[in-house]
Design an enzyme around this catalytic site. Structure first.
Site, PDB file in Angstrom:
ATOM      1  CE  LYS A 139       5.533 -10.318   4.473  1.00  0.00           C
ATOM      2  NZ  LYS A 139       6.038 -11.427   5.271  1.00  0.00           N
ATOM      3  N   GLY A 164       0.418  -9.396  -2.342  1.00  0.00           N
ATOM      4  CA  GLY A 164       1.828  -9.085  -2.444  1.00  0.00           C
ATOM      5  C   GLY A 164       2.335  -8.380  -1.215  1.00  0.00           C
ATOM      6  CE  LYS A 180      -0.318  -3.833  -3.975  1.00  0.00           C
ATOM      7  NZ  LYS A 180      -1.564  -3.067  -3.787  1.00  0.00           N
ATOM      8  CG  ASP A 230     -10.646  -3.000  -0.153  1.00  0.00           C
ATOM      9  OD1 ASP A 230     -11.474  -3.223   0.763  1.00  0.00           O
ATOM     10  OD2 ASP A 230      -9.555  -3.599  -0.242  1.00  0.00           O
TER      11      ASP A 230
HETATM   12  N1  LIG Z   1       2.912   3.817  -0.462  1.00  0.00           N
HETATM   13  C1  LIG Z   1       3.049   3.188   0.696  1.00  0.00           C
HETATM   14  N2  LIG Z   1       3.755   3.718   1.700  1.00  0.00           N
HETATM   15  C2  LIG Z   1       3.879   3.074   2.895  1.00  0.00           C
HETATM   16  N3  LIG Z   1       3.309   1.868   3.155  1.00  0.00           N
HETATM   17  C3  LIG Z   1       2.580   1.295   2.182  1.00  0.00           C
HETATM   18  C4  LIG Z   1       2.412   1.913   0.920  1.00  0.00           C
HETATM   19  N4  LIG Z   1       1.617   1.112   0.167  1.00  0.00           N
HETATM   20  C5  LIG Z   1       1.314   0.061   0.928  1.00  0.00           C
HETATM   21  N5  LIG Z   1       1.880   0.137   2.136  1.00  0.00           N
HETATM   22  C6  LIG Z   1       1.754  -0.839   3.231  1.00  0.00           C
HETATM   23  O1  LIG Z   1       1.584  -2.140   2.678  1.00  0.00           O
HETATM   24  C7  LIG Z   1       0.313  -2.685   3.046  1.00  0.00           C
HETATM   25  C8  LIG Z   1      -0.258  -3.506   1.903  1.00  0.00           C
HETATM   26  O2  LIG Z   1      -0.395  -2.683   0.760  1.00  0.00           O
HETATM   27  P1  LIG Z   1      -1.657  -2.818  -0.207  1.00  0.00           P
HETATM   28  O3  LIG Z   1      -2.887  -2.639   0.620  1.00  0.00           O
HETATM   29  O4  LIG Z   1      -1.466  -1.912  -1.364  1.00  0.00           O
HETATM   30  O5  LIG Z   1      -1.487  -4.331  -0.679  1.00  0.00           O
HETATM   31  P2  LIG Z   1      -2.612  -5.355  -1.144  1.00  0.00           P
HETATM   32  O6  LIG Z   1      -1.962  -6.678  -1.361  1.00  0.00           O
HETATM   33  O7  LIG Z   1      -3.334  -4.809  -2.310  1.00  0.00           O
HETATM   34  O8  LIG Z   1      -3.507  -5.351   0.149  1.00  0.00           O
HETATM   35  P3  LIG Z   1      -4.948  -5.937   0.386  1.00  0.00           P
HETATM   36  O9  LIG Z   1      -4.730  -7.263   1.002  1.00  0.00           O
HETATM   37  O10 LIG Z   1      -5.553  -4.920   1.352  1.00  0.00           O
HETATM   38  O11 LIG Z   1      -5.650  -5.989  -0.904  1.00  0.00           O
HETATM   39  C9  LIG Z   1      -0.521  -1.462   3.443  1.00  0.00           C
HETATM   40  O12 LIG Z   1      -1.539  -1.790   4.349  1.00  0.00           O
HETATM   41  C10 LIG Z   1       0.524  -0.561   4.069  1.00  0.00           C
HETATM   42  O13 LIG Z   1       0.800  -0.948   5.398  1.00  0.00           O
END
Ligand SMILES: Nc1ncnc2c1ncn2[C@@H]1O[C@H](COP(=O)(O)OP(=O)(O)OP(=O)(O)O)[C@@H](O)[C@H]1O
Length: 465
Positions: free
Chosen positions: A113, A117, A134, A222
């Site tokens: 999370k 999202g 995602k 980031d």
């Molecule tokens: N391709 C993937 N394979 C496995 N796990 C994933 C993948 N992409 C994301 N995750 C998991 O989901 C989490 C959140 O993804 P992501 O960092 O892309 O979201 P975000 O909402 O942009 O996060 P942030 O709050 O860091 O901006 C990651 O820390 C990871 O644990």
């Protein structure tokens, strides 16, 4: 709407513990960029060129080069439809414009999370292949930039590949390559402190990806262990391009974004470049080797103050077991002087990386001609062994950053004397089929050798390795 408190944000540092269980003491400061990063995260940066801020051009998404060769993201046209932007992505990822994601994929459990999202596992109905999906709510974030940048970078082994994009009334769904190894952060929680060899391999892999991003005109903004994902074979993949921007040569950026502990000082000052990724990687290297973050604070202000003014004390007890070249590299990555901070390419050529990271033995090719340089290629990386004469030249693509001492950190032993020879010898040693026992003996000689700077090459090599 997503809850801002769903994911661990801010400073997360491991202090104690031996396993990744609840008994591990993970230090989290109460600092967070939550408040304003929610507002600014995706597309509210002022862009300045050549140091002159273009205050007139609020350029949400403008710095992301328009996809499909069209100038679709012009200043003053922020209201252009997301659908159109999404629709402009490559055919390979355009599968979801009409279809619902459920038609093509089974959606599984939530695996991560973020602020913007959640990420779930999913399976292709056609092939059975596993992916990560995602979900980003509509209306809040300009998803197009993340999609465009992922596509732009797609194809590199160190970048999470975007497979498809879908949308419905509420959300966008980004179907990505699944990284089963989880986050580097969680591995760090288990390992606590990495050996120099382990840390060098991680940093090298990460810097190869960062170099690729920079070569492709992308600043990640980031870089942190939460955004470094692991494959089943332990390889690294850089993820989460939600804050990334595309920049042109000489273009500088502004806008306070990132994660506090990893934010470069020039971000706080207001104008910055791709070198912010090097700073963040330097913070990560510090955490890998020492198990603690270099800049901390009990509040956002205290954390920022630390980033702006705290000098690393390389002579403290914490650093006793860390080699001089590792300290030198950290100092050169965490210097506040952006001009002398190493570029990604220079980090990859640093003696510490050349010595400690696994050498690309199989593809080593040495020219027999007495040319000035020899090239050693491995997948996407070319390591150039600099000769002494070349080494006196200013490193390309920098303002001479590699040869200056760190103005903002203390006691960094200069390695520039004899560095050409040290580089060459380091590469030669690292290419030898040396056993781990011998390497440890070389790195930790039984008779302690003083760590002072010396012009004596032999002493330098001993203290270096
Ligand atoms: N391709 C993937 N394979 C496995 N796990 C994933 C993948 N992409 C994301 N995750 C998991 O989901 C989490 C959140 O993804 P992501 O960092 O892309 O979201 P975000 O909402 O942009 O996060 P942030 O709050 O860091 O901006 C990651 O820390 C990871 O644990």
């Amino acid at each position: 709407m997503k809850s801002p408190s769903k994911k661990r944000k801010g400073v997360e540092v491991l202090l104690n513990g031996g396993s990744c269980s609840s008994s591990i003491a993970i230090y989290r400061s109460h600092v967070s960029l939550e408040d304003y990063s929610r507002l600014r995260k995706r597309g509210r940066e002022d862009v300045a060129r050549n140091g002159v801020r273009l205050t007139e051009s609020r350029v949400s998404g403008v710095v992301t080069a328009p996809p499909c060769g069209r100038a679709s993201l012009l200043p003053g046209s922020p209201a252009r439809g997301l659908k159109r932007k999404i629709g402009c992505i490559d055919a390979a990822t355009r599968t979801g414009r009409k279809k619902k994601i459920e038609q093509d994929y089974y959606l599984g459990a939530t695996i991560g999370k973020g602020k913007f999202g959640s990420v779930r596992m999913c399976w292709s109905k056609a092939s059975g292949e596993v992916f990560a999906c995602k979900t980003l709510s509509k209306g809040e974030e300009p998803v197009h930039r993340e999609v465009e940048i992922m596509q732009h970078l797609s194809g590199h082994v160190g970048i999470v590949t975007l497979k498809a994009v879908y949308e419905d009334a509420e959300s966008f769904y980004l179907v990505m390559e699944f990284c089963p190894g989880g986050r580097l952060l969680d591995q760090m929680a288990r390992e606590r402190r990495y050996t120099e060899q382990q840390a060098a391999n991680i940093l090298k892999e990460l810097l190869m990806v960062i170099k690729y991003c920079h070569d492709m005109g992308v600043v990640h903004r980031d870089v942190k262990p939460e955004n470094v994902l692991l494959t089943s074979s332990g390889g690294l993949k850089l993820a989460d391009f939600g804050l990334a921007l595309r920049i042109l040569n000489g273009q500088s950026l502004s806008g306070v974004v990132g994660t506090p502990a990893y934010v470069a000082p020039e971000i706080l000052a207001g104008e910055y470049s791709e070198k912010v990724d090097i700073w963040s990687a330097g913070v990560l290297l510090h955490a890998l080797l020492l198990g603690v973050l270099p800049f901390q604070g009990s509040s956002l202000e205290a954390c920022f103050e630390s980033i702006k003014s705290v000098d690393l004390k390389f002579d403290s007890d914490l650093w006793v077991s860390v080699s001089q070249p590792a300290k030198d590299l950290i100092a050169r990555m965490l210097t506040r002087d952006v001009h002398t901070r190493l570029s990604a390419d220079e980090v990859l050529k640093h003696p510490w990386i050349l010595f400690y990271a696994d050498p690309p033995l199989k593809t080593l090719t040495l020219k027999s001609t007495p040319s000035k340089s020899r090239r050693m290629t491995s997948r996407n990386m070319t390591v150039q062994i600099r000769t002494e004469s070349e080494n006196q030249e200013k490193p390309s693509g920098s303002d001479g950053g590699g040869s200056d001492t760190n103005s903002s950190t203390s006691s960094s032993c200069k390695l520039e004397e004899d560095s050409g020879l040290v580089d060459a010898l380091a590469v030669a040693v690292s290419c030898m089929n040396i056993t781990e026992t011998k390497r440890i003996r070389l790195c930790n000689p039984p008779n302690s050798i003083s760590h002072d700077c010396s012009s004596n090459i032999k002493a330098n090599l001993c203290t270096a390795f």
